[in-house]
Design a protein around this motif. Structure first.
Motif, short mmCIF file in Angstrom:
data_model
loop_
_atom_site.label_atom_id
_atom_site.label_comp_id
_atom_site.label_asym_id
_atom_site.label_seq_id
_atom_site.Cartn_x
_atom_site.Cartn_y
_atom_site.Cartn_z
N VAL A 245 0.84 -1.20 0.00
CA VAL A 245 0.00 0.00 0.00
C VAL A 245 0.88 1.25 0.00
CG1 VAL A 245 -1.73 1.33 1.29
CG2 VAL A 245 -1.87 -1.17 1.23
N ALA A 246 0.57 2.19 -0.90
CA ALA A 246 1.22 3.49 -0.92
C ALA A 246 0.17 4.58 -0.75
CB ALA A 246 1.97 3.70 -2.24
N VAL A 247 0.43 5.51 0.17
CA VAL A 247 -0.47 6.65 0.39
C VAL A 247 0.40 7.90 0.31
CG1 VAL A 247 -2.20 7.68 1.90
CG2 VAL A 247 -1.85 5.20 1.93
N LYS A 248 -0.01 8.84 -0.54
CA LYS A 248 0.86 9.99 -0.79
C LYS A 248 0.05 11.24 -1.09
CE LYS A 248 1.51 8.66 -5.68
NZ LYS A 248 0.64 7.47 -5.68
N ASP A 249 0.72 12.38 -1.00
CA ASP A 249 0.21 13.66 -1.51
C ASP A 249 -1.17 14.02 -0.95
OD1 ASP A 249 2.54 13.83 -2.96
OD2 ASP A 249 1.68 13.01 -4.79
N GLY A 250 -1.22 14.18 0.37
CA GLY A 250 -2.44 14.67 1.02
C GLY A 250 -3.55 13.67 1.16
N SER A 251 -3.31 12.42 0.83
CA SER A 251 -4.36 11.40 0.88
C SER A 251 -4.51 10.84 2.30
CB SER A 251 -4.06 10.27 -0.11
OG SER A 251 -4.05 10.77 -1.42
N ASN A 252 -5.65 10.21 2.52
CA ASN A 252 -6.00 9.66 3.83
C ASN A 252 -6.67 8.32 3.61
OD1 ASN A 252 -7.53 9.08 6.25
ND2 ASN A 252 -7.14 11.19 6.88
N LEU A 253 -6.05 7.24 4.13
CA LEU A 253 -6.58 5.90 3.92
C LEU A 253 -6.62 5.16 5.25
CD1 LEU A 253 -7.50 3.55 2.09
CD2 LEU A 253 -5.08 3.01 1.71
N ARG A 254 -7.76 4.49 5.51
CA ARG A 254 -7.94 3.67 6.71
C ARG A 254 -8.09 2.21 6.28
NH1 ARG A 254 -9.28 6.51 11.40
NH2 ARG A 254 -9.43 8.76 11.05
#
Length: 323
Positions: A245-254
């Protein structure tokens, strides 16, 4: 994102998209298609050797067992609604022998039920801003019990600024990204990715709610969230892949109820583009007792089981590893 903005600009002007994208022939002129008052019916096999267009005021129902074969590298472009009514016993098959053919579906309602896409390419329209074998733009789309196999496009399916619902989708043997969601919304249950050269699920600026996604042999990222994307996903499993999983650039993941096995990295949170704020990944309820293999860029955060992970590195180093 720039490509999505360019597409949306084309949609916003009065000039119909069909005039910008392709020289077309009326899809309804094909003798295999029957007229039923305001609806049209395809219940026999169809060979596609020219670009075809369906107008916005038309509805086409494609019946179970129909075989649509792309003989040449052309596109079906629709601004009318299309309903693909396959069954488990008699799926609709849309395919080619030589990785040619594509679909552009815009500004309407589309439903895929028990459809198998195989050996598609991407649109050869003059502006070259669409790169999916299946392209869905500014629409409402439902995908049920469907398979996309052996795609040689940049995205096996590209859904842009649309409201989409996916239930039971298999994407396999893909030479680039499997599923690309640009803005809009996605609600999914049961996505399976196998043997994908880039990302399984690539999300930019969209809102996603999902239950169960599984990937194996993903050569880039299992899930990629970017450009202020928001999401909640439960029950995910990625193994034998470069990055879970990659989360980047202002993103929000739960994420909840997850399992990672034999990946180079399980989770990475960072900034790729300087104009965005930091990203957040919240993860809970691991099904795997092994230690999470992660990277965090400065000004980004992973919160695991309510604990803030503090080991961080320069975002530039993470970008050098993955881009």
């Amino acid at each position: 994102q720039d490509r999505i903005i360019e597409i949306e600009k084309k949609l916003a002007i009065n000039k119909p998209l069909k005039n910008d994208f392709i020289e077309k022939q009326n899809l309804l002129s094909k003798q295999e298609i029957k007229s039923l008052e305001n609806n049209y019916l395809l219940d026999s096999n169809l060979i596609i050797d020219k670009n075809l267009y369906l107008a916005s005021n038309k509805k086409l129902h494609i019946q179970k067992g129909v075989n649509i074969f792309f003989e040449k590298d052309v596109s079906i472009f629709s601004e009318g609604s299309i309903f693909f009514n396959g069954t488990k016993e008699e799926p609709i098959i849309i395919h080619s022998n030589d990785n040619v053919g594509s679909l552009i579906l815009s500004n309407n309602n589309y439903r895929f039920n028990n459809v198998i896409f195989k050996n598609l390419s991407y649109p050869k329209e003059k502006d070259k801003i669409l790169y999916g074998g299946i392209n869905i733009i500014n629409s409402n789309v439902e995908i049920l019990d469907t398979q996309i196999i052996s795609s040689k496009s940049e995205d096996a399916i590209n859904i842009i600024s649309s409201n989409s619902k996916i239930t039971n989708l298999l994407v396999q043997d893909i030479q680039a990204d499997a599923i690309d969601i640009g803005f809009g919304t996605l609600n999914f249950k049961n996505i399976y990715c196998k043997n994908v050269d880039n990302d399984c699920l690539d999300v930019s600026g969209a809102k996603v709610v999902g239950n169960f996604i599984e990937g194996s042999n993903i050569k880039d990222k299992g899930i990629s969230f970017g450009e202020n994307a928001r999401g909640e996903i439960s029950n995910l499993n990625f193994e034998n892949s470069k990055l879970g999983v990659a989360v980047k650039d202002g993103s929000n993941l739960r994420l909840s109820n997850y399992e990672f096995k034999n990946n180079q990295f399980d989770a990475v949170v960072f900034n790729k583009k300087k104009e965005y704020e930091g990203a957040y990944l919240f993860i809970n309820n691991s099904n795997d007792e092994s230690q999470l293999n992660y990277l965090i860029g400065f000004n980004n955060n992973i919160i695991k089981d309510e604990n803030v992970l503090t080991n961080k590195i320069d975002n530039k180093k993470i970008n050098e590893m993955f881009y």
